[in-house]
Design a protein around this motif. Sequence first.
Motif, PDB file in Angstrom:
ATOM      1  N   ILE A 219      13.610  37.910  -2.539  1.00  0.00           N
ATOM      2  CA  ILE A 219      14.945  37.623  -3.061  1.00  0.00           C
ATOM      3  C   ILE A 219      14.811  36.380  -3.933  1.00  0.00           C
ATOM      4  CG2 ILE A 219      17.348  37.093  -2.484  1.00  0.00           C
ATOM      5  CD1 ILE A 219      16.357  39.846  -1.453  1.00  0.00           C
ATOM      6  N   GLU A 220      15.229  36.487  -5.190  1.00  0.00           N
ATOM      7  CA  GLU A 220      15.082  35.376  -6.135  1.00  0.00           C
ATOM      8  C   GLU A 220      16.408  34.686  -6.448  1.00  0.00           C
ATOM      9  OE1 GLU A 220      12.882  36.791  -9.539  1.00  0.00           O
ATOM     10  OE2 GLU A 220      10.982  36.533  -8.475  1.00  0.00           O
ATOM     11  N   ASP A 221      17.363  34.808  -5.564  1.00  0.00           N
ATOM     12  CA  ASP A 221      18.663  34.171  -5.755  1.00  0.00           C
ATOM     13  C   ASP A 221      19.031  33.426  -4.478  1.00  0.00           C
ATOM     14  OD1 ASP A 221      21.376  34.087  -7.332  1.00  0.00           O
ATOM     15  OD2 ASP A 221      21.889  34.671  -5.276  1.00  0.00           O
ATOM     16  N   GLN A 222      19.371  32.156  -4.590  1.00  0.00           N
ATOM     17  CA  GLN A 222      19.671  31.331  -3.418  1.00  0.00           C
ATOM     18  C   GLN A 222      20.882  31.847  -2.649  1.00  0.00           C
ATOM     19  OE1 GLN A 222      17.574  28.770  -2.452  1.00  0.00           O
ATOM     20  NE2 GLN A 222      18.755  28.926  -0.578  1.00  0.00           N
TER      21      GLN A 222
ATOM     22  N   VAL B 151       5.732  40.591  -5.093  1.00  0.00           N
ATOM     23  CA  VAL B 151       6.265  39.624  -4.130  1.00  0.00           C
ATOM     24  C   VAL B 151       5.365  38.385  -4.084  1.00  0.00           C
ATOM     25  CG1 VAL B 151       6.625  39.218  -1.653  1.00  0.00           C
ATOM     26  CG2 VAL B 151       7.557  41.271  -2.733  1.00  0.00           C
ATOM     27  N   LEU B 152       4.055  38.600  -4.024  1.00  0.00           N
ATOM     28  CA  LEU B 152       3.118  37.478  -4.010  1.00  0.00           C
ATOM     29  C   LEU B 152       3.242  36.647  -5.284  1.00  0.00           C
ATOM     30  CD1 LEU B 152      -0.001  39.212  -2.439  1.00  0.00           C
ATOM     31  CD2 LEU B 152       1.430  37.459  -1.375  1.00  0.00           C
ATOM     32  N   GLN B 153       3.410  37.310  -6.418  1.00  0.00           N
ATOM     33  CA  GLN B 153       3.579  36.599  -7.693  1.00  0.00           C
ATOM     34  C   GLN B 153       4.882  35.794  -7.706  1.00  0.00           C
ATOM     35  OE1 GLN B 153       1.488  35.999 -10.159  1.00  0.00           O
ATOM     36  NE2 GLN B 153       3.079  34.737 -11.076  1.00  0.00           N
ATOM     37  N   SER B 154       5.940  36.358  -7.130  1.00  0.00           N
ATOM     38  CA  SER B 154       7.223  35.660  -7.054  1.00  0.00           C
ATOM     39  C   SER B 154       7.100  34.400  -6.198  1.00  0.00           C
ATOM     40  CB  SER B 154       8.291  36.598  -6.481  1.00  0.00           C
ATOM     41  OG  SER B 154       9.528  35.944  -6.404  1.00  0.00           O
ATOM     42  N   ILE B 155       6.330  34.488  -5.122  1.00  0.00           N
ATOM     43  CA  ILE B 155       6.110  33.318  -4.263  1.00  0.00           C
ATOM     44  C   ILE B 155       5.313  32.261  -5.028  1.00  0.00           C
ATOM     45  CG2 ILE B 155       5.024  32.452  -2.154  1.00  0.00           C
ATOM     46  CD1 ILE B 155       5.456  35.303  -0.973  1.00  0.00           C
ATOM     47  N   ARG B 156       4.220  32.695  -5.663  1.00  0.00           N
ATOM     48  CA  ARG B 156       3.357  31.756  -6.399  1.00  0.00           C
ATOM     49  C   ARG B 156       4.096  31.068  -7.539  1.00  0.00           C
ATOM     50  NH1 ARG B 156      -0.945  35.593  -5.302  1.00  0.00           N
ATOM     51  NH2 ARG B 156      -0.356  36.759  -7.147  1.00  0.00           N
ATOM     52  N   SER B 157       4.978  31.792  -8.203  1.00  0.00           N
ATOM     53  CA  SER B 157       5.720  31.202  -9.322  1.00  0.00           C
ATOM     54  C   SER B 157       6.938  30.406  -8.841  1.00  0.00           C
ATOM     55  CB  SER B 157       6.151  32.292 -10.308  1.00  0.00           C
ATOM     56  OG  SER B 157       7.070  33.166  -9.687  1.00  0.00           O
ATOM     57  N   GLN B 158       7.116  30.347  -7.529  1.00  0.00           N
ATOM     58  CA  GLN B 158       8.186  29.592  -6.873  1.00  0.00           C
ATOM     59  C   GLN B 158       9.583  30.073  -7.260  1.00  0.00           C
ATOM     60  OE1 GLN B 158       7.202  25.453  -7.505  1.00  0.00           O
ATOM     61  NE2 GLN B 158       5.468  25.583  -6.119  1.00  0.00           N
ATOM     62  N   LYS B 159       9.699  31.359  -7.553  1.00  0.00           N
ATOM     63  CA  LYS B 159      11.004  31.954  -7.820  1.00  0.00           C
ATOM     64  C   LYS B 159      11.623  32.512  -6.547  1.00  0.00           C
ATOM     65  CE  LYS B 159      10.006  33.320 -12.582  1.00  0.00           C
ATOM     66  NZ  LYS B 159       9.838  34.460 -13.481  1.00  0.00           N
ATOM     67  N   ALA B 160      10.785  32.912  -5.591  1.00  0.00           N
ATOM     68  CA  ALA B 160      11.268  33.536  -4.350  1.00  0.00           C
ATOM     69  C   ALA B 160      12.022  32.527  -3.494  1.00  0.00           C
ATOM     70  CB  ALA B 160      10.096  34.113  -3.574  1.00  0.00           C
ATOM     71  N   LYS B 161      13.194  32.920  -3.029  1.00  0.00           N
ATOM     72  CA  LYS B 161      13.993  32.089  -2.125  1.00  0.00           C
ATOM     73  C   LYS B 161      13.903  32.612  -0.696  1.00  0.00           C
ATOM     74  CE  LYS B 161      15.519  29.969  -5.756  1.00  0.00           C
ATOM     75  NZ  LYS B 161      14.593  29.029  -6.331  1.00  0.00           N
ATOM     76  N   LEU B 162      13.541  33.889  -0.551  1.00  0.00           N
ATOM     77  CA  LEU B 162      13.421  34.534   0.758  1.00  0.00           C
ATOM     78  C   LEU B 162      12.540  35.760   0.603  1.00  0.00           C
ATOM     79  CD1 LEU B 162      14.366  35.052   3.739  1.00  0.00           C
ATOM     80  CD2 LEU B 162      16.255  36.365   2.751  1.00  0.00           C
TER      81      LEU B 162
ATOM     82  N   ARG C 280      20.516  45.650  -7.286  1.00  0.00           N
ATOM     83  CA  ARG C 280      21.333  46.044  -8.439  1.00  0.00           C
ATOM     84  C   ARG C 280      21.633  44.853  -9.349  1.00  0.00           C
ATOM     85  NH1 ARG C 280      23.378  48.963  -4.264  1.00  0.00           N
ATOM     86  NH2 ARG C 280      25.232  47.698  -3.986  1.00  0.00           N
ATOM     87  N   ALA C 281      21.685  43.655  -8.765  1.00  0.00           N
ATOM     88  CA  ALA C 281      21.945  42.443  -9.550  1.00  0.00           C
ATOM     89  C   ALA C 281      20.678  41.920 -10.223  1.00  0.00           C
ATOM     90  CB  ALA C 281      22.536  41.366  -8.640  1.00  0.00           C
ATOM     91  N   GLY C 282      19.547  42.555  -9.958  1.00  0.00           N
ATOM     92  CA  GLY C 282      18.296  42.131 -10.570  1.00  0.00           C
ATOM     93  C   GLY C 282      17.683  40.898  -9.917  1.00  0.00           C
ATOM     94  N   LYS C 283      18.073  40.618  -8.688  1.00  0.00           N
ATOM     95  CA  LYS C 283      17.593  39.433  -7.976  1.00  0.00           C
ATOM     96  C   LYS C 283      16.607  39.778  -6.871  1.00  0.00           C
ATOM     97  CE  LYS C 283      20.273  36.763 -10.352  1.00  0.00           C
ATOM     98  NZ  LYS C 283      19.721  35.881 -11.369  1.00  0.00           N
ATOM     99  N   LEU C 284      16.167  41.029  -6.816  1.00  0.00           N
ATOM    100  CA  LEU C 284      15.236  41.469  -5.792  1.00  0.00           C
ATOM    101  C   LEU C 284      13.962  41.994  -6.445  1.00  0.00           C
ATOM    102  CD1 LEU C 284      15.988  43.367  -2.584  1.00  0.00           C
ATOM    103  CD2 LEU C 284      14.372  44.403  -4.146  1.00  0.00           C
ATOM    104  N   ILE C 285      12.825  41.522  -5.981  1.00  0.00           N
ATOM    105  CA  ILE C 285      11.521  41.950  -6.466  1.00  0.00           C
ATOM    106  C   ILE C 285      10.853  42.723  -5.336  1.00  0.00           C
ATOM    107  CG2 ILE C 285       9.269  41.167  -7.333  1.00  0.00           C
ATOM    108  CD1 ILE C 285      11.664  40.486  -9.165  1.00  0.00           C
ATOM    109  N   SER C 286      10.264  43.882  -5.628  1.00  0.00           N
ATOM    110  CA  SER C 286       9.645  44.668  -4.570  1.00  0.00           C
ATOM    111  C   SER C 286       8.203  45.004  -4.905  1.00  0.00           C
ATOM    112  CB  SER C 286      10.449  45.957  -4.332  1.00  0.00           C
ATOM    113  OG  SER C 286      10.419  46.768  -5.476  1.00  0.00           O
ATOM    114  N   GLY C 287       7.442  45.274  -3.872  1.00  0.00           N
ATOM    115  CA  GLY C 287       6.030  45.587  -4.029  1.00  0.00           C
ATOM    116  C   GLY C 287       5.183  44.377  -3.685  1.00  0.00           C
TER     117      GLY C 287
END
Length: 104
Positions: free
Chosen positions: A86-89, A27-38, A16-23
């Motif tokens: 999860i893109e928020d520490q 998810v792979l793109q979030s990891i590659r762009s170094q935005k993913a924290k978990l 709901r806070a917009g800090k979660l990416i799914s699919g």
Amino acid sequence: MNDNDRFSNLLGLARRAGKLISGEQQVLQSIRSQKAKLIVISTDLGAATRKKISDKCTTYQVPLLAFMNREMLSQAIGQSRSAVAIEDQGFAKALLKLNIEEGA
């Protein structure tokens, strides 16, 4: 409220806070762009997809949790998914803390 419920609630709050990416691809793109924290994956994720995500997490040094089955994960975030980033520490720390306590 047990730790599973808290974990699910935190996942829903992160979405709901917009800090979660799914699919998988997102998810792979979030990891590659170094935005993913978990990364949280379902325990019943396919072996090939699990390896692909796990390898990316290792390469980019992103923590990976396999914590709940697909049905529970999907219910927690309100979408049918088996992998989320999860893109928020702050959310990442809270989820890792709950998972560590659950495993104790």
